[in-house]
Design an enzyme around this catalytic site. Sequence first.
Site, mmCIF file in Angstrom:
data_model
loop_
_atom_site.group_PDB
_atom_site.id
_atom_site.type_symbol
_atom_site.label_atom_id
_atom_site.label_comp_id
_atom_site.label_asym_id
_atom_site.label_seq_id
_atom_site.Cartn_x
_atom_site.Cartn_y
_atom_site.Cartn_z
ATOM 1 N N GLU A 89 89.371 26.612 54.197
ATOM 2 C CA GLU A 89 90.197 25.818 53.278
ATOM 3 C C GLU A 89 89.652 24.419 53.034
ATOM 4 O O GLU A 89 90.195 23.687 52.212
ATOM 5 C CB GLU A 89 91.618 25.723 53.847
ATOM 6 C CG GLU A 89 92.302 27.074 53.935
ATOM 7 C CD GLU A 89 93.680 26.980 54.561
ATOM 8 O OE1 GLU A 89 94.137 25.865 54.887
ATOM 9 O OE2 GLU A 89 94.311 28.033 54.727
ATOM 10 N N HIS A 128 84.158 21.826 54.768
ATOM 11 C CA HIS A 128 83.264 22.063 55.907
ATOM 12 C C HIS A 128 82.231 23.148 55.582
ATOM 13 O O HIS A 128 81.049 23.018 55.913
ATOM 14 C CB HIS A 128 84.099 22.467 57.135
ATOM 15 C CG HIS A 128 83.295 22.718 58.359
ATOM 16 N ND1 HIS A 128 82.715 21.704 59.094
ATOM 17 C CD2 HIS A 128 82.967 23.874 58.991
ATOM 18 C CE1 HIS A 128 82.063 22.219 60.122
ATOM 19 N NE2 HIS A 128 82.199 23.533 60.089
ATOM 20 N N ARG A 130 77.522 42.853 54.486
ATOM 21 C CA ARG A 130 76.116 42.466 54.588
ATOM 22 C C ARG A 130 75.584 42.552 56.025
ATOM 23 O O ARG A 130 74.433 42.239 56.281
ATOM 24 C CB ARG A 130 75.944 41.048 54.051
ATOM 25 C CG ARG A 130 76.127 41.012 52.547
ATOM 26 C CD ARG A 130 76.524 39.643 52.024
ATOM 27 N NE ARG A 130 76.667 39.701 50.575
ATOM 28 C CZ ARG A 130 77.718 40.217 49.938
ATOM 29 N NH1 ARG A 130 78.733 40.725 50.620
ATOM 30 N NH2 ARG A 130 77.773 40.247 48.617
ATOM 31 N N PHE A 184 74.939 25.384 62.347
ATOM 32 C CA PHE A 184 74.242 24.100 62.243
ATOM 33 C C PHE A 184 73.197 23.943 63.344
ATOM 34 O O PHE A 184 72.150 23.334 63.135
ATOM 35 C CB PHE A 184 75.253 22.946 62.277
ATOM 36 C CG PHE A 184 74.812 21.763 61.488
ATOM 37 C CD1 PHE A 184 74.954 21.727 60.108
ATOM 38 C CD2 PHE A 184 74.230 20.678 62.117
ATOM 39 C CE1 PHE A 184 74.530 20.637 59.371
ATOM 40 C CE2 PHE A 184 73.801 19.576 61.386
ATOM 41 C CZ PHE A 184 73.951 19.551 60.010
ATOM 42 N N GLU A 185 73.450 24.516 64.499
ATOM 43 C CA GLU A 185 72.530 24.422 65.631
ATOM 44 C C GLU A 185 71.324 25.352 65.496
ATOM 45 O O GLU A 185 70.370 25.268 66.286
ATOM 46 C CB GLU A 185 73.273 24.696 66.941
ATOM 47 C CG GLU A 185 74.282 23.622 67.308
ATOM 48 C CD GLU A 185 75.599 23.705 66.534
ATOM 49 O OE1 GLU A 185 76.289 22.672 66.455
ATOM 50 O OE2 GLU A 185 75.934 24.792 66.020
ATOM 51 N N TRP A 235 78.916 31.712 66.533
ATOM 52 C CA TRP A 235 80.104 31.621 65.682
ATOM 53 C C TRP A 235 80.131 32.859 64.793
ATOM 54 O O TRP A 235 79.108 33.220 64.219
ATOM 55 C CB TRP A 235 80.052 30.344 64.845
ATOM 56 C CG TRP A 235 81.352 30.022 64.211
ATOM 57 C CD1 TRP A 235 81.708 30.275 62.922
ATOM 58 C CD2 TRP A 235 82.482 29.416 64.832
ATOM 59 N NE1 TRP A 235 82.992 29.852 62.692
ATOM 60 C CE2 TRP A 235 83.497 29.321 63.865
ATOM 61 C CE3 TRP A 235 82.736 28.947 66.117
ATOM 62 C CZ2 TRP A 235 84.745 28.778 64.131
ATOM 63 C CZ3 TRP A 235 83.968 28.401 66.392
ATOM 64 C CH2 TRP A 235 84.952 28.318 65.401
#
Length: 175
Positions: A93, A96, A135, A66-67, A31
């Site tokens: 927004e 999450h 970064r 998350f994985e 992601w």
Amino acid sequence: MATENKNLSQYDKNNLPDAEPFQFGIVVSNWNNHITHALRDGAVDTLIDLGAKEENIILVDVPGSFELIYGAKLLCEQFLDAVIVIGSVIRGETAHFDYVCQGVTHGIKDLNVEYDTPVIFCVLTDDNEEQAKARAGGKHGNKGVEAAVAAVQMANLNQEIGISDIDFDDFPSLN
């Protein structure tokens, strides 16, 4: 911001341990891969610059941040010397962002408590894409580089005074 106009990715190779004897795992979230792949490349290049052998660097891709926890757990079970988790969560927004950031942070912390393999946290948690790019090779350097330096230092620390080498008879007793 504490790192405003600072590049913290510069390191003095002469003041760091040699990475040659160590095996590293890097778990990378797909992601925001334009960010995470830049971080991964910075980490790999730094490990090699510090002496790691390419064949001693295992790369694992996972769908999202998350994985990273599960991917790192699998690598910790392989008795590597250090694992780096790389992700990028950019605020949207909804809430999450908060749930993912907190879950990943706690999950990686738990792995560091559960396993004797140091898991290095390189998950960017930025408000926008501009901050993430800054970064991942921009004006704030590359956090993947910093994670690789930390991985080498922690692998070396673990080798020097790892739990299996501690003679508890050398420490004062509470009794």
